[in-house]
Scaffold this active site. Structure first.
Site, PDB file in Angstrom:
ATOM      1  N   HIS A  29       0.841  -1.195   0.000  1.00  0.00           N
ATOM      2  CA  HIS A  29       0.000   0.000   0.000  1.00  0.00           C
ATOM      3  C   HIS A  29       0.880   1.250   0.000  1.00  0.00           C
ATOM      4  CE1 HIS A  29      -2.250  -3.329   1.746  1.00  0.00           C
ATOM      5  NE2 HIS A  29      -3.358  -2.734   1.400  1.00  0.00           N
ATOM      6  N   HIS A 263      -4.053   3.055  -3.304  1.00  0.00           N
ATOM      7  CA  HIS A 263      -4.216   2.594  -1.928  1.00  0.00           C
ATOM      8  C   HIS A 263      -3.543   1.251  -1.709  1.00  0.00           C
ATOM      9  CE1 HIS A 263      -5.887   1.191   1.817  1.00  0.00           C
ATOM     10  NE2 HIS A 263      -6.400   2.382   2.042  1.00  0.00           N
ATOM     11  N   GLU A 412     -16.989  -4.529  25.018  1.00  0.00           N
ATOM     12  CA  GLU A 412     -16.109  -5.660  25.318  1.00  0.00           C
ATOM     13  C   GLU A 412     -14.846  -5.652  24.468  1.00  0.00           C
ATOM     14  OE1 GLU A 412     -19.352  -5.845  24.598  1.00  0.00           O
ATOM     15  OE2 GLU A 412     -20.284  -6.462  26.469  1.00  0.00           O
ATOM     16  N   HIS A 474     -27.491 -15.463  26.117  1.00  0.00           N
ATOM     17  CA  HIS A 474     -26.470 -15.329  27.151  1.00  0.00           C
ATOM     18  C   HIS A 474     -25.831 -16.667  27.541  1.00  0.00           C
ATOM     19  CE1 HIS A 474     -28.012 -11.323  27.318  1.00  0.00           C
ATOM     20  NE2 HIS A 474     -27.302 -10.987  28.372  1.00  0.00           N
TER      21      HIS A 474
END
Lengths: 681, 681
Positions: A29, A263, A412, A474
């Site tokens: 890149h 890019h 998280e 859960h």
């Protein structure tokens, strides 16, 4: 040569080197690297405090790069500083070279972090800055250093940027300066096709100081860095509008700047001319890996100056050390991750408690004894029992790092990456906690922690369908098998890239904590129950008996009267169920039954083969019970074995109802084991 | 009774019911539900257009809940509308009840989405709104409907909120109104201990219209909803400052509002008095599940009125349908997820192409033939080859949904959740693409898609270490085994909760695409190579030969001359390596060798046992080759089998160098297979 002139030459040199590396490798890149060259050069040559002769010096300023694909820029910069050879650059992206396609942590060469998966790199940096503040709060501001982050459009878009931005602002991390290389072009498109957010406003909403500048203008960069550094009470964002592929020309001499094509491929493949570009940037297309003589000379000065600045900071350290020898001894222990003496056997445990509570007991002890531990929770401290640690300290607050607890909020992945960043900084022992099912969110950071061999400890409670009423969203089912895949994956040092530890009772939990804390070379996870678990039978000290768990698997109950007819194996709370099932098998069928607890298959498979065969000889029928997918224990039961596990999502109901409905009872173990053995008759 | 009075009574009724459910279940989250009761009641009774007698009516307004733990509020609201019985509420969180701890999608009862893992619920809603705009752009604004989102402090903190906020703003989703239930309290702490962001400013930075109101004030809620609905060009956020545990009292009659303790446990356990609270809210503690008579009567009116509004929208549909019978036939096909005739065998494929390119060929065809497909890419369309689809359409832009492509930016989890939300809405077929290693980021949404049985198609390219130069951060190793765990996990209907398809060549890719598109009851993933792959040997039409791949595993090359001496099994590009290795084994050792391609073990294990035994009889030595962890193929080689895989992170180098270094060559297959067979001699 005038400083401004040589600065320009240095930046152009980085552009040429970056483009040359990609050209030579035929992949990579170049565009972004060419646009960011000005900032990185100014930062390293004029602002960062480091010791070019000792890149691992612990009190150096840190540079965390987020867009790993811009590695040519970083390698080229570090080449000017002497950390990479010309040959290293020429072997960019080749087998065995220290210049992989995306940077991998290599502190000795000035690479603070592995990057590539966007967003994590700058979050590591925020974590490192938290560690720095933590240490400064304990040892003094003499060790303060700055943490510079470098982010691109992709990183800004990544979800995790919200967590890093929010927390850095909330904590008032004035030591953090982030350069956002805003070149308006991302891999597939112009940024405008994806995003029209007001990024400055967003970071201001998080409490950051924000400036927007021309990102290729050296004086603008200097002014912005000066202003950012002057902001001591909040993190600073410099939005640098840079030019993708700066200096790129086509064969016919037309500008090829700001083109999406540059890019992710060599200039020559993108439609530009490599040699015209090199010439345009003042280089020699026949020697694109050359460093301009005046740049080389200038960087000799830079290195001397950086070394001098480092010496001044070292002098401050020496002065402090002379006055505080004991404090310094402690600091050195922290920095070397030396653990204090821990009376593991003395940590009180209550028989029959949930392993999350047992972990809470360990944490309460460690809060008093491991002074450099930082514990985080994603808004679940009451449930994951990190509140026992929090009870002995305070949470970090704006400008206040005297405590040792991070309220990470419900984010998280951010929490995981911050913890990894703390470990990368060094001096602290990061621990973070949430429900096991949410380990899914953390996987990308766990993977990088494993690759970087960083000792982060993950506490995951509510480890099975016995979460109960919260229901299938859960209730982990596939998560244990999933995280154990990381245990199977070896890191570059040949070690398990992760240790997954699911203890069977309170005492095994103490042992698992010991294993995690002593695992200095990679992340560990403690997988803990919500519900109470009957402690395993043990003669004498339960902790001493449980010590065998440190081998990954061990015999909890040995058969008597000869070779076993049957081996039962499990981990976590299923072991206690097996112990009861084994009693029924002995009582009703007079079978010789062995029960094995296997908190970590990965650790077990590292033991000498004869130990493994002593515990789980594959020629004895072996029956496993897991609350996870059956495959979770497949490797432990051997070719003759059978595993009872869960093959479907869970259900919302009290856990003891689920145990009955799903067959996790001693009676069902008895029945299934009898059926299993009948196959061998 | 005056409307304002009965409104208050209805909200109080929801509070009482919510508290009663949690009290009865002895677990759950009453505080938030009590705070949000006012908004949900006003929304459902005065704003939302739906048909209480037909909750699945496709042109209904949608309500997407993010904080699944506030399920008592939703169930209570839907109880007032007649969708849940009193007994259902009383059996909250119990085995077999339709009221699990966290809501699970149940459109017939008015539950649009499964929630619990925070952040995803509102992102599903943004995805649903995109689907709505897509359909409106094709069939007309008569089918326009609003999408209401409900989010809490935790959801606002989740990283994914940045993706949802950015994209909803970027696309100008004026049909979206989000209520942020800002009660300043999260599970462990007050929000102020975690966050001090200016949330209004943040959403404004994303282009949202933002209002802040007293969230328990009915008139304020009405005014805010009116203003939000009037904003047609941008999404609207209503920040409602609500009172956690509104109405809660202690035994002695003191207020117990705004207490962290009421977040996640019954009031009586939190320190409040259940009966005092019920009384305070105008209810009878002895009959807490009662609906107040005036509320019941009012809701009869509400239902009639909602039905009337639905009738008006239905009338608009009927009028359009009468004028546009063919368009309507198409719309009905879309809504029923009926696929058009697809000439799969006619999709051109080039032998020897990378499977990502083969997927691009399929996408180019589907772009012309499946008019309701929406394809997204996380800024990798050039690499993941969704650009072949994009070439035939345009990307969504602000207010313009005439195209069928979503430029999701670098935010993989958001993209996945948006796609799931599109599927939940119905009428469209969502597809999203990124690199396979980044499937890690998407796991939480994949899990919910599996649980909700939503047919999202994931395209994952760059499937192995053959990513090459990008190095270990971009090289999947454990990902295939990881995603196949979801294949092992069954959903509530007993089906594989995921189909993971790794085709071996261009033609198998067409077949895999067919399998994915025809899998109407759950998510599917296509795992595709970056590098070219030699097409498998086939007699006649390569596509027809590859059709056998639809059985999950099939014989690519059958042994000749009797029982096989050896079976070689793999998937993806490793199959071609095995074919070459098999040729060496036949030539040099005169072995009877079979080669099996197994794109999906999960599908294979659903075949009749005799088919499975025909393809992979476990009594023949079976040797597997995988670029993933060895465990990836463990289940296919049987107890006698052996798997060669990768047990460590990859390295940055050209892929063909890696093939040599890591032993992925026909010669090494030959050698390893010979060694393996020697164990049987």
């Amino acid at each position: 040569m005038a400083e401004s002139k040589v600065s320009q030459r240095a930046a152009d040199n980085i552009r040429i080197l970056s483009a040359a590396m990609v050209e030579q490798a035929k992949s990579g890149h170049p565009g972004g690297a060419m646009g960011g060259a000005d900032f990185i050069h100014i930062l390293f040559s004029e602002y960062m405090v480091f010791d070019p002769s000792d890149n691992s010096w612990p009190f150096r300023d840190r540079f965390f790069m987020d867009p790993g694909h811009m590695s040519p820029m970083l390698y080229s910069q570090l080449h000017l500083l002497g950390n990479y050879s010309t040959e290293d650059l020429q072997h960019f992206r080749q087998w065995g070279s220290p210049t992989p396609g995306h940077p991998e942590v290599d502190v000795a060469r000035g690479v603070e972090n592995t990057s590539g998966p966007l967003g994590q790199g700058h979050t590591f940096g925020v974590g490192a800055a938290i560690a720095e503040r933590f240490l400064a709060a304990r040892f003094g501001e003499w060790l303060a250093h700055r943490t510079f982050l470098y982010i691109s459009d992709g990183g800004i878009q990544e979800e995790i940027a919200q967590g890093a931005g929010r927390i850095a602002g909330f904590l008032g991390l004035g030591q953090v300066t982030m350069f956002y290389d805003a070149n308006d072009i991302q891999l597939s498109t112009e940024v405008s096709e994806v995003m029209d957010e007001d990024t400055a406003k967003k970071y201001e909403a998080w409490g950051w100081h924000v400036q927007t500048i021309e990102g290729n203008n050296h004086d603008a960069i200097r002014s912005a860095l000066d202003a950012a550094i002057a902001e001591t009470g909040r993190p600073s964002l410099i939005i640098g509008k840079t030019v993708m592929g700066k200096g790129a020309l086509t064969e016919s001499g037309e500008s090829f700047e700001r083109e999406v094509e540059t890019h992710g491929q060599p200039l020559s493949k993108a439609g530009a001319s490599f040699s015209a570009t090199v010439k345009n940037l003042g280089g020699d297309p026949d020697a694109p890996f050359a460093v301009f003589p005046e740049v080389a000379a200038y960087y000799e000065e830079v290195k001397a100056e950086r070394k001098q600045l480092a010496q001044e900071r070292r002098a401050a350290y020496e002065a402090w050390k002379a006055e505080n020898p004991e404090q310094d001894a402690k600091l050195q222990r922290f920095l070397s991750r030396e653990l204090p003496d821990i009376d593991w056997a003395g940590i009180p445990q209550k028989a029959g408690s949930a392993t999350r509570n047992a972990s809470g007991m360990v944490l309460a002890y460690l809060a008093d004894h491991v002074e450099n531990m930082i514990v985080a929770s994603a808004d679940l401290s009451n449930s994951d029992k990190t509140n026992s640690f929090l009870a002995k300290t305070t949470a970090f607050a704006k400008g206040d790092f005297t405590g040792a607890f991070l309220q990470a909020g419900v984010s998280e992945l951010t929490m995981a990456a911050l913890s990894v960043g703390m470990a990368l900084h060094g001096g602290v022992i990061p621990v973070c906690a949430t429900f096991f099912v949410f380990s899914d969110y953390m996987k990308p950071a766990i993977r990088l922690a494993g690759l970087m061999e960083q000792p982060v400890i993950f506490i995951w409670t509510h480890d099975a369908f016995r979460v109960g009423e919260d229901g299938p969203t859960h209730q982990p089912v596939e998560q244990e098998a999933q995280i154990r895949l990381m245990e199977q994956l070896k890191n570059h040092s040949g070690r398990n890239s992760f240790l997954a530890l699911r203890p069977a009772d309170a005492d095994e939990t103490t042992v698992a904590w010991r294993m995690a804390l002593e695992n200095a070379h990679g992340p560990s996870g403690l997988i803990l129950s919500r519900q109470d678990i009957a402690s395993l039978p043990a003669k004498g000290s339960r902790y001493e008996a449980a010590q065998a768990a440190a081998k990954g698997a061990y015999i909890v109950e040995k058969e008597t009267g000869g070779e076993p007819d049957l081996i039962l194996v499990a981990n976590g709370s299923e072991v206690a169920t097996l112990v009861e099932g084994a009693a029924l098998l002995r009582q009703r069928k007079k079978l010789r039954v062995r029960v094995v607890s296997a908190p970590s298959e990965g650790v077990f498979r590292n033991q000498p083969e004869d130990y493994q065969m002593d515990v789980l000889p594959f020629d004895i029928p072996t029956f496993g019970l897991t609350a996870g997918l059956p495959v979770t224990l497949r490797g432990l039961v051997g070719p003759l074995g059978e595993v009872i596990g869960l093959s479907h999502f869970g259900h919302s109901a009290p856990f003891n109802v689920l145990d009955e409905k799903l067959g996790y009872t001693p009676e069902n173990v008895y029945q299934k084991a009898v059926d299993f053995l009948s196959d061998f008759e």
